[in-house]
Write a protein that holds these residues in place. Sequence first.
Motif, PDB file in Angstrom:
ATOM      1  N   PHE A 121      -6.023   4.949 -28.121  1.00 29.81           N
ATOM      2  CA  PHE A 121      -5.981   5.392 -26.726  1.00 29.81           C
ATOM      3  C   PHE A 121      -6.128   6.899 -26.576  1.00 29.81           C
ATOM      4  CE2 PHE A 121      -3.261   1.434 -26.351  1.00 29.81           C
ATOM      5  CZ  PHE A 121      -4.224   0.692 -25.683  1.00 29.81           C
ATOM      6  N   LEU A 122      -6.876   7.305 -25.547  1.00 29.77           N
ATOM      7  CA  LEU A 122      -6.985   8.718 -25.184  1.00 29.77           C
ATOM      8  C   LEU A 122      -5.680   9.147 -24.523  1.00 29.77           C
ATOM      9  CD1 LEU A 122      -8.962  11.142 -24.854  1.00 29.77           C
ATOM     10  CD2 LEU A 122      -9.673  10.141 -22.679  1.00 29.77           C
ATOM     11  N   GLU A 123      -5.113   8.246 -23.745  1.00 32.91           N
ATOM     12  CA  GLU A 123      -3.818   8.488 -23.105  1.00 32.91           C
ATOM     13  C   GLU A 123      -3.223   7.135 -22.763  1.00 32.91           C
ATOM     14  OE1 GLU A 123      -2.964   7.817 -19.643  1.00 32.91           O
ATOM     15  OE2 GLU A 123      -4.845   6.725 -19.518  1.00 32.91           O
ATOM     16  N   THR A 124      -1.896   7.110 -22.664  1.00 36.74           N
ATOM     17  CA  THR A 124      -1.230   5.894 -22.190  1.00 36.74           C
ATOM     18  C   THR A 124      -0.191   6.318 -21.162  1.00 36.74           C
ATOM     19  OG1 THR A 124       0.510   5.998 -23.859  1.00 36.74           O
ATOM     20  CG2 THR A 124      -1.445   4.685 -24.408  1.00 36.74           C
ATOM     21  N   ALA A 125       0.149   5.385 -20.294  1.00 36.95           N
ATOM     22  CA  ALA A 125       1.191   5.693 -19.317  1.00 36.95           C
ATOM     23  C   ALA A 125       1.902   4.414 -18.914  1.00 36.95           C
ATOM     24  CB  ALA A 125       0.568   6.362 -18.089  1.00 36.95           C
ATOM     25  N   GLY A 126       3.142   4.585 -18.499  1.00 30.58           N
ATOM     26  CA  GLY A 126       3.894   3.456 -17.941  1.00 30.58           C
ATOM     27  C   GLY A 126       3.774   3.554 -16.434  1.00 30.58           C
ATOM     28  N   VAL A 127       3.213   2.522 -15.807  1.00 30.29           N
ATOM     29  CA  VAL A 127       3.049   2.532 -14.350  1.00 30.29           C
ATOM     30  C   VAL A 127       3.675   1.256 -13.803  1.00 30.29           C
ATOM     31  CG1 VAL A 127       1.420   2.789 -12.438  1.00 30.29           C
ATOM     32  CG2 VAL A 127       0.794   3.687 -14.686  1.00 30.29           C
ATOM     33  N   TYR A 128       4.567   1.409 -12.834  1.00 25.94           N
ATOM     34  CA  TYR A 128       5.254   0.254 -12.234  1.00 25.94           C
ATOM     35  C   TYR A 128       5.830  -0.668 -13.315  1.00 25.94           C
ATOM     36  CZ  TYR A 128       2.062   1.922  -8.608  1.00 25.94           C
ATOM     37  OH  TYR A 128       1.339   2.713  -7.754  1.00 25.94           O
ATOM     38  N   GLY A 129       6.369  -0.037 -14.376  1.00 23.44           N
ATOM     39  CA  GLY A 129       7.040  -0.820 -15.432  1.00 23.44           C
ATOM     40  C   GLY A 129       6.101  -1.488 -16.421  1.00 23.44           C
ATOM     41  N   LYS A 130       4.788  -1.285 -16.307  1.00 24.12           N
ATOM     42  CA  LYS A 130       3.838  -1.878 -17.260  1.00 24.12           C
ATOM     43  C   LYS A 130       3.062  -0.772 -17.960  1.00 24.12           C
ATOM     44  CE  LYS A 130       4.909  -6.034 -16.109  1.00 24.12           C
ATOM     45  NZ  LYS A 130       5.682  -6.865 -17.028  1.00 24.12           N
ATOM     46  N   LYS A 131       2.480  -1.141 -19.133  1.00 22.07           N
ATOM     47  CA  LYS A 131       1.757  -0.122 -19.912  1.00 22.07           C
ATOM     48  C   LYS A 131       0.256  -0.178 -19.627  1.00 22.07           C
ATOM     49  CE  LYS A 131       5.238  -0.594 -23.481  1.00 22.07           C
ATOM     50  NZ  LYS A 131       5.600  -1.236 -24.764  1.00 22.07           N
ATOM     51  N   TYR A 132      -0.356   1.002 -19.597  1.00 18.34           N
ATOM     52  CA  TYR A 132      -1.794   1.120 -19.374  1.00 18.34           C
ATOM     53  C   TYR A 132      -2.333   2.143 -20.368  1.00 18.34           C
ATOM     54  CZ  TYR A 132      -1.028  -0.970 -14.703  1.00 18.34           C
ATOM     55  OH  TYR A 132      -0.695  -1.800 -13.664  1.00 18.34           O
ATOM     56  N   GLY A 133      -3.547   1.925 -20.900  1.00 18.26           N
ATOM     57  CA  GLY A 133      -4.129   2.875 -21.840  1.00 18.26           C
ATOM     58  C   GLY A 133      -5.640   2.964 -21.708  1.00 18.26           C
ATOM     59  N   THR A 134      -6.156   4.191 -21.854  1.00 18.02           N
ATOM     60  CA  THR A 134      -7.603   4.461 -21.766  1.00 18.02           C
ATOM     61  C   THR A 134      -8.219   4.415 -23.165  1.00 18.02           C
ATOM     62  OG1 THR A 134      -7.209   5.932 -19.889  1.00 18.02           O
ATOM     63  CG2 THR A 134      -9.287   6.231 -21.057  1.00 18.02           C
ATOM     64  N   PRO A 135      -9.321   3.662 -23.353  1.00 19.82           N
ATOM     65  CA  PRO A 135      -9.938   3.542 -24.689  1.00 19.82           C
ATOM     66  C   PRO A 135     -10.615   4.848 -25.126  1.00 19.82           C
ATOM     67  CG  PRO A 135     -11.316   2.479 -23.028  1.00 19.82           C
ATOM     68  CD  PRO A 135     -10.077   2.935 -22.316  1.00 19.82           C
ATOM     69  N   LYS A 136     -10.117   5.416 -26.214  1.00 13.23           N
ATOM     70  CA  LYS A 136     -10.567   6.749 -26.642  1.00 13.23           C
ATOM     71  C   LYS A 136     -12.006   6.790 -27.178  1.00 13.23           C
ATOM     72  CE  LYS A 136      -8.929  10.558 -29.499  1.00 13.23           C
ATOM     73  NZ  LYS A 136      -7.777  11.014 -30.286  1.00 13.23           N
ATOM     74  N   ALA A 137     -12.288   5.976 -28.201  1.00 13.18           N
ATOM     75  CA  ALA A 137     -13.595   6.062 -28.871  1.00 13.18           C
ATOM     76  C   ALA A 137     -14.731   5.792 -27.885  1.00 13.18           C
ATOM     77  CB  ALA A 137     -13.655   5.074 -30.035  1.00 13.18           C
ATOM     78  N   TRP A 138     -14.546   4.791 -27.036  1.00 13.89           N
ATOM     79  CA  TRP A 138     -15.592   4.412 -26.072  1.00 13.89           C
ATOM     80  C   TRP A 138     -15.856   5.555 -25.091  1.00 13.89           C
ATOM     81  CZ3 TRP A 138     -16.010   3.774 -20.791  1.00 13.89           C
ATOM     82  CH2 TRP A 138     -17.139   3.092 -20.343  1.00 13.89           C
ATOM     83  N   VAL A 139     -14.783   6.155 -24.564  1.00 12.03           N
ATOM     84  CA  VAL A 139     -14.945   7.243 -23.585  1.00 12.03           C
ATOM     85  C   VAL A 139     -15.682   8.417 -24.222  1.00 12.03           C
ATOM     86  CG1 VAL A 139     -13.700   9.022 -22.263  1.00 12.03           C
ATOM     87  CG2 VAL A 139     -12.989   6.632 -22.089  1.00 12.03           C
ATOM     88  N   LEU A 140     -15.283   8.812 -25.432  1.00 16.81           N
ATOM     89  CA  LEU A 140     -15.915   9.968 -26.092  1.00 16.81           C
ATOM     90  C   LEU A 140     -17.390   9.695 -26.379  1.00 16.81           C
ATOM     91  CD1 LEU A 140     -13.027  11.107 -28.483  1.00 16.81           C
ATOM     92  CD2 LEU A 140     -13.575  11.944 -26.177  1.00 16.81           C
ATOM     93  N   GLU A 141     -17.689   8.455 -26.762  1.00 12.64           N
ATOM     94  CA  GLU A 141     -19.077   8.063 -27.031  1.00 12.64           C
ATOM     95  C   GLU A 141     -19.932   8.157 -25.759  1.00 12.64           C
ATOM     96  OE1 GLU A 141     -20.591   7.321 -29.783  1.00 12.64           O
ATOM     97  OE2 GLU A 141     -22.458   6.448 -28.998  1.00 12.64           O
ATOM     98  N   GLN A 142     -19.385   7.677 -24.646  1.00 14.02           N
ATOM     99  CA  GLN A 142     -20.141   7.686 -23.387  1.00 14.02           C
ATOM    100  C   GLN A 142     -20.400   9.117 -22.894  1.00 14.02           C
ATOM    101  OE1 GLN A 142     -21.533   4.922 -22.084  1.00 14.02           O
ATOM    102  NE2 GLN A 142     -20.657   3.852 -23.835  1.00 14.02           N
TER     103      GLN A 142
END
Length: 208
Positions: free
Chosen positions: A80-101
Amino acid sequence: MPEHAHRLPTDTDDGMVLIISGPSGAGKTTITRGVERGIPGSVFSVSATTRQRTDADVEGVDYRFVTDDDFETMKSRGEFLETAGVYGKKYGTPKAWVLEQIKRGRLVILEIDVQGAISVKQQIPDAYAIYILPPSESSLLERLRSRKRESEEIIQRRYEQGRAEIEQARTCGIYNAFIVNDVLEDSIRKAIELVNDERSRRRQGRHA
Ligand code: ADP
Ligand code: 5GP
């Protein structure tokens, strides 16, 4: 792009991260999809989340729905590029894919919350960030209800947290622009205009 990277004929130097944030119900998803349609070569980053899939969600298109264990494994592998807890659930942005794009010259759209936006801006300082505001607090509540997605209890929780997030967004200093989402078509047009102007400014800067 590094010299050794294989360059495709469709690659450009225009890669840019666009962060779109806003309180739940403000219209982020609707606007994001409009921007994606309106800007050729733009791509939407599909986050992983531990929240429950709703009938409106398409697996792999809106999110990758994963278990808590899967999420933690992905996190420990540095996926993950970053992760966060939002409304009690976890969310994460895919790092390798974002950097590639980015490397491919794409406009990479991240629909993430304020904590995530702060974290991405620290790692990718030239990310461009837009915050979507509802025209009023009452319209935010109406829109949350109009989706018919969550129970009234969850709607109230999202509404209260949304109000707090708006305050955080105004004061954190990382947003390049705020859009009040009153008439949807105007908001989409404004977002596209802001992004196109920013990208042409950067292009001119590179060629100066
Ligand atoms: P978010 O992704 O910020 O949680 P959504 O894009 O799901 O918000 O929008 C919440 C609801 O409000 C949806 O039912 C959507 O169709 C509606 N909506 C979005 N923008 C507008 C607008 N400008 N005017 C009226 N309704 C809107
Ligand atoms: P929802 O559950 O309504 O789809 O999203 C809830 C909130 O989580 C929204 O504010 C959305 O922008 C945010 N979000 C979605 N994916 C990510 C992510 O990968 N990282 C972060 N930080 N926030 C995310």
